[in-house]
Structures are given as structure tokens and as C-alpha cells.
Scaffold this motif. Structure first.
Motif, PDB file in Angstrom:
ATOM      1  N   THR A 156       0.847  -1.207   0.134  1.00 33.43           N
ATOM      2  CA  THR A 156       0.092  -0.116   0.005  1.00 33.43           C
ATOM      3  C   THR A 156       0.902   1.112  -0.018  1.00 33.43           C
ATOM      4  O   THR A 156       2.031   1.267   0.630  1.00 33.43           O
ATOM      5  CB  THR A 156      -0.999   0.187   1.196  1.00 33.43           C
ATOM      6  N   ALA A 157       0.446   2.278  -0.818  1.00 27.68           N
ATOM      7  CA  ALA A 157       1.062   3.618  -0.915  1.00 27.68           C
ATOM      8  C   ALA A 157       2.636   3.293  -1.121  1.00 27.68           C
ATOM      9  O   ALA A 157       3.432   3.886  -0.304  1.00 27.68           O
ATOM     10  CB  ALA A 157       0.931   4.458   0.403  1.00 27.68           C
ATOM     11  N   PHE A 158       3.109   2.619  -1.962  1.00 32.25           N
ATOM     12  CA  PHE A 158       4.408   2.027  -2.202  1.00 32.25           C
ATOM     13  C   PHE A 158       5.477   3.149  -2.863  1.00 32.25           C
ATOM     14  O   PHE A 158       6.583   3.214  -2.423  1.00 32.25           O
ATOM     15  CB  PHE A 158       4.525   0.806  -2.901  1.00 32.25           C
ATOM     16  N   GLN A 159       4.880   3.887  -3.805  1.00 34.01           N
ATOM     17  CA  GLN A 159       5.661   4.846  -4.382  1.00 34.01           C
ATOM     18  C   GLN A 159       4.939   6.044  -4.895  1.00 34.01           C
ATOM     19  O   GLN A 159       3.840   6.095  -5.280  1.00 34.01           O
ATOM     20  CB  GLN A 159       6.428   4.008  -5.788  1.00 34.01           C
ATOM     21  N   PHE A 160       5.543   7.446  -4.849  1.00 36.76           N
ATOM     22  CA  PHE A 160       5.185   8.486  -5.033  1.00 36.76           C
ATOM     23  C   PHE A 160       5.225   8.799  -6.573  1.00 36.76           C
ATOM     24  O   PHE A 160       6.059   9.186  -6.974  1.00 36.76           O
ATOM     25  CB  PHE A 160       5.648   9.745  -4.173  1.00 36.76           C
ATOM     26  N   ILE A 161       3.976   8.722  -7.283  1.00 34.82           N
ATOM     27  CA  ILE A 161       4.098   9.038  -8.655  1.00 34.82           C
ATOM     28  C   ILE A 161       2.838  10.024  -9.129  1.00 34.82           C
ATOM     29  O   ILE A 161       1.638   9.658  -8.724  1.00 34.82           O
ATOM     30  CB  ILE A 161       3.733   7.551  -9.527  1.00 34.82           C
ATOM     31  N   ASN A 162       2.999  10.824  -9.791  1.00 38.48           N
ATOM     32  CA  ASN A 162       1.940  11.851 -10.222  1.00 38.48           C
ATOM     33  C   ASN A 162       1.220  12.328  -9.288  1.00 38.48           C
ATOM     34  O   ASN A 162      -0.182  12.586  -9.367  1.00 38.48           O
ATOM     35  CB  ASN A 162       1.125  11.232 -11.366  1.00 38.48           C
ATOM     36  N   GLY A 163       2.116  12.806  -8.167  1.00 41.71           N
ATOM     37  CA  GLY A 163       1.454  13.485  -7.157  1.00 41.71           C
ATOM     38  C   GLY A 163       0.696  12.901  -6.127  1.00 41.71           C
ATOM     39  O   GLY A 163      -0.177  13.484  -5.443  1.00 41.71           O
ATOM     40  N   GLU A 164       0.633  11.490  -6.063  1.00 43.72           N
ATOM     41  CA  GLU A 164      -0.188  10.641  -5.173  1.00 43.72           C
ATOM     42  C   GLU A 164       0.721   9.136  -4.844  1.00 43.72           C
ATOM     43  O   GLU A 164       1.519   8.820  -5.742  1.00 43.72           O
ATOM     44  CB  GLU A 164      -1.582  10.333  -5.235  1.00 43.72           C
ATOM     45  N   TRP A 165       0.341   8.560  -3.720  1.00 49.02           N
ATOM     46  CA  TRP A 165       1.061   7.511  -3.333  1.00 49.02           C
ATOM     47  C   TRP A 165       0.411   6.367  -3.971  1.00 49.02           C
ATOM     48  O   TRP A 165      -0.592   6.396  -3.514  1.00 49.02           O
ATOM     49  CB  TRP A 165       1.174   7.266  -1.698  1.00 49.02           C
ATOM     50  N   ARG A 166       1.073   5.533  -4.774  1.00 50.11           N
ATOM     51  CA  ARG A 166       0.423   4.527  -5.594  1.00 50.11           C
ATOM     52  C   ARG A 166       0.674   3.072  -4.886  1.00 50.11           C
ATOM     53  O   ARG A 166       1.930   2.690  -4.591  1.00 50.11           O
ATOM     54  CB  ARG A 166       1.027   4.275  -6.854  1.00 50.11           C
ATOM     55  N   ASP A 167      -0.444   2.410  -4.828  1.00 51.21           N
ATOM     56  CA  ASP A 167      -0.229   0.992  -4.581  1.00 51.21           C
ATOM     57  C   ASP A 167       0.410   0.063  -5.498  1.00 51.21           C
ATOM     58  O   ASP A 167       0.269   0.481  -6.506  1.00 51.21           O
ATOM     59  CB  ASP A 167      -1.748   0.433  -4.082  1.00 51.21           C
ATOM     60  N   HIS A 168       1.388  -0.766  -5.230  1.00 50.10           N
ATOM     61  CA  HIS A 168       1.796  -1.601  -6.020  1.00 50.10           C
ATOM     62  C   HIS A 168       1.682  -3.130  -5.632  1.00 50.10           C
ATOM     63  O   HIS A 168       1.627  -3.423  -4.493  1.00 50.10           O
ATOM     64  CB  HIS A 168       3.401  -1.390  -6.027  1.00 50.10           C
ATOM     65  N   GLU A 169       1.611  -4.043  -6.711  1.00 49.70           N
ATOM     66  CA  GLU A 169       1.761  -5.440  -6.223  1.00 49.70           C
ATOM     67  C   GLU A 169       3.254  -5.890  -6.377  1.00 49.70           C
ATOM     68  O   GLU A 169       4.024  -5.334  -7.303  1.00 49.70           O
ATOM     69  CB  GLU A 169       0.777  -6.604  -7.406  1.00 49.70           C
ATOM     70  N   ARG A 170       3.793  -6.826  -5.529  1.00 50.13           N
ATOM     71  CA  ARG A 170       5.127  -7.264  -5.191  1.00 50.13           C
ATOM     72  C   ARG A 170       5.238  -8.702  -5.767  1.00 50.13           C
ATOM     73  O   ARG A 170       4.468  -9.433  -5.636  1.00 50.13           O
ATOM     74  CB  ARG A 170       5.521  -7.181  -3.712  1.00 50.13           C
ATOM     75  N   TRP A 171       6.214  -8.588  -6.988  1.00 52.50           N
ATOM     76  CA  TRP A 171       6.378 -10.048  -7.569  1.00 52.50           C
ATOM     77  C   TRP A 171       7.878 -10.308  -7.497  1.00 52.50           C
ATOM     78  O   TRP A 171       8.787  -9.378  -7.401  1.00 52.50           O
ATOM     79  CB  TRP A 171       5.950  -9.845  -9.023  1.00 52.50           C
ATOM     80  N   ALA A 172       8.235 -11.583  -7.332  1.00 52.36           N
ATOM     81  CA  ALA A 172       9.410 -11.761  -7.259  1.00 52.36           C
ATOM     82  C   ALA A 172       9.949 -13.316  -8.110  1.00 52.36           C
ATOM     83  O   ALA A 172       8.870 -13.984  -8.179  1.00 52.36           O
ATOM     84  CB  ALA A 172      10.041 -12.015  -5.673  1.00 52.36           C
ATOM     85  N   ILE A 173      11.105 -13.340  -8.291  1.00 49.87           N
ATOM     86  CA  ILE A 173      11.820 -14.739  -9.013  1.00 49.87           C
ATOM     87  C   ILE A 173      13.155 -14.939  -8.500  1.00 49.87           C
ATOM     88  O   ILE A 173      13.607 -13.963  -8.007  1.00 49.87           O
ATOM     89  CB  ILE A 173      11.919 -14.367 -10.567  1.00 49.87           C
ATOM     90  N   THR A 174      13.523 -15.964  -8.086  1.00 44.67           N
ATOM     91  CA  THR A 174      14.561 -16.609  -7.712  1.00 44.67           C
ATOM     92  C   THR A 174      15.329 -17.325  -8.632  1.00 44.67           C
ATOM     93  O   THR A 174      14.624 -18.053  -9.713  1.00 44.67           O
ATOM     94  CB  THR A 174      14.458 -17.320  -6.184  1.00 44.67           C
ATOM     95  N   ALA A 175      16.590 -17.580  -8.136  1.00 42.87           N
ATOM     96  CA  ALA A 175      17.456 -18.319  -9.325  1.00 42.87           C
ATOM     97  C   ALA A 175      16.875 -19.771  -9.640  1.00 42.87           C
ATOM     98  O   ALA A 175      16.695 -20.294 -10.477  1.00 42.87           O
ATOM     99  CB  ALA A 175      19.007 -18.544  -8.717  1.00 42.87           C
ATOM    100  N   GLU A 176      16.307 -20.265  -8.353  1.00 42.91           N
ATOM    101  CA  GLU A 176      15.618 -21.636  -8.533  1.00 42.91           C
ATOM    102  C   GLU A 176      14.273 -21.455  -9.451  1.00 42.91           C
ATOM    103  O   GLU A 176      14.135 -22.413 -10.232  1.00 42.91           O
ATOM    104  CB  GLU A 176      15.293 -22.414  -7.303  1.00 42.91           C
ATOM    105  N   THR A 177      13.478 -20.571  -9.172  1.00 44.41           N
ATOM    106  CA  THR A 177      12.358 -20.731  -9.905  1.00 44.41           C
ATOM    107  C   THR A 177      12.582 -20.267 -11.251  1.00 44.41           C
ATOM    108  O   THR A 177      11.946 -20.398 -12.632  1.00 44.41           O
ATOM    109  CB  THR A 177      11.263 -19.687  -9.308  1.00 44.41           C
ATOM    110  N   ALA A 178      13.499 -19.293 -11.492  1.00 45.02           N
ATOM    111  CA  ALA A 178      14.024 -18.983 -12.963  1.00 45.02           C
ATOM    112  C   ALA A 178      14.233 -20.299 -13.867  1.00 45.02           C
ATOM    113  O   ALA A 178      13.956 -20.360 -15.005  1.00 45.02           O
ATOM    114  CB  ALA A 178      14.909 -17.912 -12.750  1.00 45.02           C
TER     115      ALA A 178
END
Length: 202
Positions: A156-178
Motif C-alpha cells: 500500500t502507498a508504495f511509491q509517489f507517482i504523479n502527485g500521489e502514493w500508488r499501491d503496487h503488487e510485489r512480484w519476485a523470482i529466484t534463481a531456482e524458480t527461474a
């Protein structure tokens, strides 16, 4: 840019480090793509001084910057950063990337990011890459899914973009899953792609 400077090459694209000589080309690409990208990235300083500041940051061990180029011409078709690199017991970094309006729809970012992931988990010795993407950016979400990233949470409210704090989804990859998700570069293609971008810090 000489082919010998490429870090990795796929069937159609290759990746290399961004350099000072890229300023003019990247500035034109960013200007032509401003309407497409501003929703996700916000207004950006395109001055030469700002570009030099980015290059100086990439000289630090905590950040690295790359461009994705067509092998046939050397033209830049995308940009990628690995930010917030942490070593020690984590060996992780945060992925930021952007495509450009003139070259979307061909799967270049898919192929280029596959190469970048190989480089990150190979030469750079990282174990984990994270990407933070706004929930409405469905095309960028489709891209990371295609690359083998897994959704880990919601910030929630991860990054300030275009004048407001924007929510973001968090995605990840590891060496094993890659490794489990690996397919030959260039075999996957995003049909009809118009925008591929998550936050591109810098």
C-alpha cells in the motif's frame, strides 16, 4: 555500439550496460513515449545533468543499468535497472524496466528481460529479483508472470507517482524458480503488447 560490448544475446535482441553515448537516443525515445509512460512512471527529468546523475548511480555496487538493443541494428528498444542491490545473505535486487512506444508489440522486452534475468542470476551472482507493479498495469503484470515471477504480496502507498502514493503488487523470482520456468529466449511473445512498464527508479 560494438556487438562485443553485449553482455548476452538472444535471437533478436541483446543487452548491454547503458552509457553516456546513449543520451540522445534515450531522450528521443522517452519524449516519443511520454504519453504512454507517464501514467506509470510520472514526469521525468530528461536533462543531460539528470542522465549523468543516473550513470553515476550505476557506478555504485547497489545499482546497475542496462539497455535492450536490436541485434540487427543496435537500436535501443528498452531500458532496465537493477536497483537496491543487497549482498551478503540476501543477494537480491529490485527490477525496474521500461519499453518505448515505437517498438512495443514485438516481444522485445520479453526476450530482453529473459537475458537480463540470466545475467542477474549468473554473472551478477544474485539470488532474487523483485518487481513492484501498479495493479492497473495489467500488461506489465502479464509480462512478469510470463517470465516466471510469482506474486508475493501487496504494498500500500508504495511509491509517489504523479502527485500521489500508488499501491503496487510485489512480484519476485529466484534463481531456482527461474531455472524451473526457463524457456529459450525469444520463443515467448506478447501478442498485441502496447505498454510494458513497472516503476523505473532513476
Amino acid at each position: 555500439m560494438a556487438i562485443s560490448s553485449y553482455l548476452l544475446q538472444g535471437p533478436r535482441v541483446a543487452i548491454r550496460h547503458v552509457c553516456r553515448q546513449d543520451y540522445d537516443e534515450l531522450t528521443v525515445l522517452a519524449q516519443d513515449s511520454a504519453e504512454m509512460l507517464q501514467r506509470w512512471l510520472g514526469a521525468r527529468d530528461s536533462t543531460e545533468a539528470a542522465f549523468e546523475s543516473r550513470l553515476q548511480r550505476f557506478e555504485q555496487p547497489t545499482h546497475d543499468g542496462f539497455v535492450i538493443c536490436l541485434r540487427s541494428t543496435g537500436a535501443i528498444v528498452g531500458g532496465v535497472n537493477i536497483n537496491n542491490i543487497v549482498r551478503g545473505t540476501l543477494q537480491s535486487g529490485t527490477l525496474g524496466y521500461t519499453a518505448y512506444a515505437s517498438t512495443t508489440g514485438h516481444g522485445y522486452m520479453t526476450e530482453g528481460l529473459e537475458l537480463l534475468i540470466q545475467h542477474a542470476f549468473g554473472e551478477l551472482g544474485l539470488h532474487r529479483l523483485e518487481a513492484n507493479i501498479q495493479p492497473a498495469n495489467t500488461l506489465s503484470l502479464a509480462l512478469v508472470k510470463r517470465l516466471g515471477f510469482e506474486r508475493e504480496g501487496y504494498s500500500t502507498a508504495f511509491q509517489f507517482i504523479n502527485g500521489e502514493w500508488r499501491d503496487h503488487e510485489r512480484w519476485a523470482i529466484t534463481a531456482e524458480t527461474a531455472g524451473e520456468a526457463a524457456q529459450p529466449a525469444g520463443r515467448r511473445h506478447l501478442s498485441g503488447l502496447q505498454v510494458i512498464s513497472c516503476h523505473f527508479d532513476g
